[in-house]
Enzyme design. Sequence first.
Site, mmCIF file in Angstrom:
data_model
loop_
_atom_site.group_PDB
_atom_site.id
_atom_site.type_symbol
_atom_site.label_atom_id
_atom_site.label_comp_id
_atom_site.label_asym_id
_atom_site.label_seq_id
_atom_site.Cartn_x
_atom_site.Cartn_y
_atom_site.Cartn_z
ATOM 1 N N ASP A 96 0.967 -1.346 0.215
ATOM 2 C CA ASP A 96 -0.110 0.047 0.131
ATOM 3 C C ASP A 96 0.545 1.592 -0.498
ATOM 4 O O ASP A 96 0.110 2.242 -0.573
ATOM 5 C CB ASP A 96 -0.901 0.188 1.313
ATOM 6 C CG ASP A 96 -0.378 -0.329 2.459
ATOM 7 O OD1 ASP A 96 0.751 -0.843 2.915
ATOM 8 O OD2 ASP A 96 -0.706 -0.041 3.515
ATOM 9 N N ASP A 99 6.994 4.297 2.880
ATOM 10 C CA ASP A 99 7.562 5.412 3.720
ATOM 11 C C ASP A 99 9.154 5.718 4.251
ATOM 12 O O ASP A 99 9.877 6.108 3.376
ATOM 13 C CB ASP A 99 6.699 5.391 5.561
ATOM 14 C CG ASP A 99 6.692 6.353 5.877
ATOM 15 O OD1 ASP A 99 6.858 7.897 5.444
ATOM 16 O OD2 ASP A 99 6.874 6.369 7.665
ATOM 17 N N PHE A 148 -0.171 11.902 7.746
ATOM 18 C CA PHE A 148 0.238 10.387 7.750
ATOM 19 C C PHE A 148 -1.568 10.361 7.532
ATOM 20 O O PHE A 148 -2.492 10.834 7.482
ATOM 21 C CB PHE A 148 -0.602 10.414 8.887
ATOM 22 C CG PHE A 148 -0.583 9.114 9.928
ATOM 23 C CD1 PHE A 148 0.758 8.011 9.853
ATOM 24 C CD2 PHE A 148 -1.793 8.054 9.703
ATOM 25 C CE1 PHE A 148 0.542 6.501 9.851
ATOM 26 C CE2 PHE A 148 -1.719 6.815 10.164
ATOM 27 C CZ PHE A 148 -0.282 6.256 10.324
ATOM 28 N N ARG A 161 -9.365 1.486 7.530
ATOM 29 C CA ARG A 161 -9.015 0.603 6.455
ATOM 30 C C ARG A 161 -9.969 0.465 5.402
ATOM 31 O O ARG A 161 -9.690 -0.053 4.202
ATOM 32 C CB ARG A 161 -8.754 -0.584 6.180
ATOM 33 C CG ARG A 161 -6.835 -0.799 8.144
ATOM 34 C CD ARG A 161 -7.126 -2.348 7.416
ATOM 35 N NE ARG A 161 -5.675 -2.605 8.873
ATOM 36 C CZ ARG A 161 -4.146 -2.550 8.267
ATOM 37 N NH1 ARG A 161 -4.099 -1.932 7.732
ATOM 38 N NH2 ARG A 161 -3.490 -2.674 9.503
HETATM 39 P P1 IMP Z 1 8.112 2.010 5.891
HETATM 40 O O1 IMP Z 1 9.067 0.741 6.602
HETATM 41 O O2 IMP Z 1 8.202 3.300 6.750
HETATM 42 O O3 IMP Z 1 8.389 2.475 4.538
HETATM 43 O O4 IMP Z 1 6.951 1.987 6.228
HETATM 44 C C1 IMP Z 1 5.610 1.058 5.764
HETATM 45 C C2 IMP Z 1 4.596 1.045 6.066
HETATM 46 O O5 IMP Z 1 4.379 1.495 7.431
HETATM 47 C C3 IMP Z 1 3.010 0.395 5.523
HETATM 48 O O6 IMP Z 1 3.535 -0.600 4.797
HETATM 49 C C4 IMP Z 1 2.233 1.001 6.890
HETATM 50 O O7 IMP Z 1 1.869 -0.039 7.182
HETATM 51 C C5 IMP Z 1 2.960 2.098 7.614
HETATM 52 N N1 IMP Z 1 2.384 3.520 7.021
HETATM 53 C C6 IMP Z 1 3.642 4.253 6.627
HETATM 54 N N2 IMP Z 1 2.931 5.337 6.742
HETATM 55 C C7 IMP Z 1 1.930 5.636 7.085
HETATM 56 C C8 IMP Z 1 0.383 6.299 6.922
HETATM 57 O O8 IMP Z 1 0.487 7.323 5.893
HETATM 58 N N3 IMP Z 1 -1.097 6.159 7.311
HETATM 59 C C9 IMP Z 1 -0.621 4.830 7.502
HETATM 60 N N4 IMP Z 1 0.358 3.849 7.215
HETATM 61 C C10 IMP Z 1 1.219 4.238 7.074
HETATM 62 MG MG MG Z 2 1.386 -1.640 5.030
#
Ligand code: IMP
Ligand code: MG
Length: 173
Positions: A96, A99, A148, A161
């Site tokens: 999805d 980040d 967010f 969700r």
């Molecule tokens: P990363 O490891 O920081 O790249 O984060 C990835 C995961 O963090 C995603 O698969 C989401 O589950 C969650 N995530 C990151 N940013 C958001 C957001 O803005 N809303 C909801 N979930 C997020």
């Molecule tokens: Mg995720």
Amino acid sequence: MQIDRILLSEEQIKAKVKELAGRINADYKGKEIMAIGILKGAFMFFSDLVKLIDVPLTVDFIVSSSYEDTASTGKVNIHYDTRKPVTGKDVLIIEDIIDTGISLNYIKERLLAKFPNSLKICVLLDKKERRLVPVGVDFIGFEIPDEFVVGYGTDYNDNFRNLPYVAVLKRPG
Ligand code: IMP
Ligand code: MG
């Protein structure tokens, strides 16, 4: 917690999913895709996307988590792993949102250790400016600002969700 505003409408998402599927169909012509969805966040994007993919495809899932409330813990937990062997497959990870990149980098390295024939990544949402770990993403839906978001699979503590659109969460205070 409440929604502040809609960032991406249902119509915008639908058009983008169609566009991504078109790019994936062209890219994988003559191949077979092992589509791996990263749950829970990718469930809605995954199901909408695979419906529009017209090359032979199998589905599998990884259940992972790294977030508490609205912050990444920096530690990736794998709660459920793929059932079918990945070796020799043309794997397409479907997620999805990216980040910091910590989750996808971890999952990617973990899958590469099982020697797939190829491994590509498709994400609907990219918070590019937040990246801490560089991860090559092959198919990106939307680049979004550092806010967010919830909806279309993404959550705040497992809520929101089911929204058919992507919205910005209202900050407390
Ligand atoms: P990363 O490891 O920081 O790249 O984060 C990835 C995961 O963090 C995603 O698969 C989401 O589950 C969650 N995530 C990151 N940013 C958001 C957001 O803005 N809303 C909801 N979930 C997020
Ligand atoms: Mg995720």
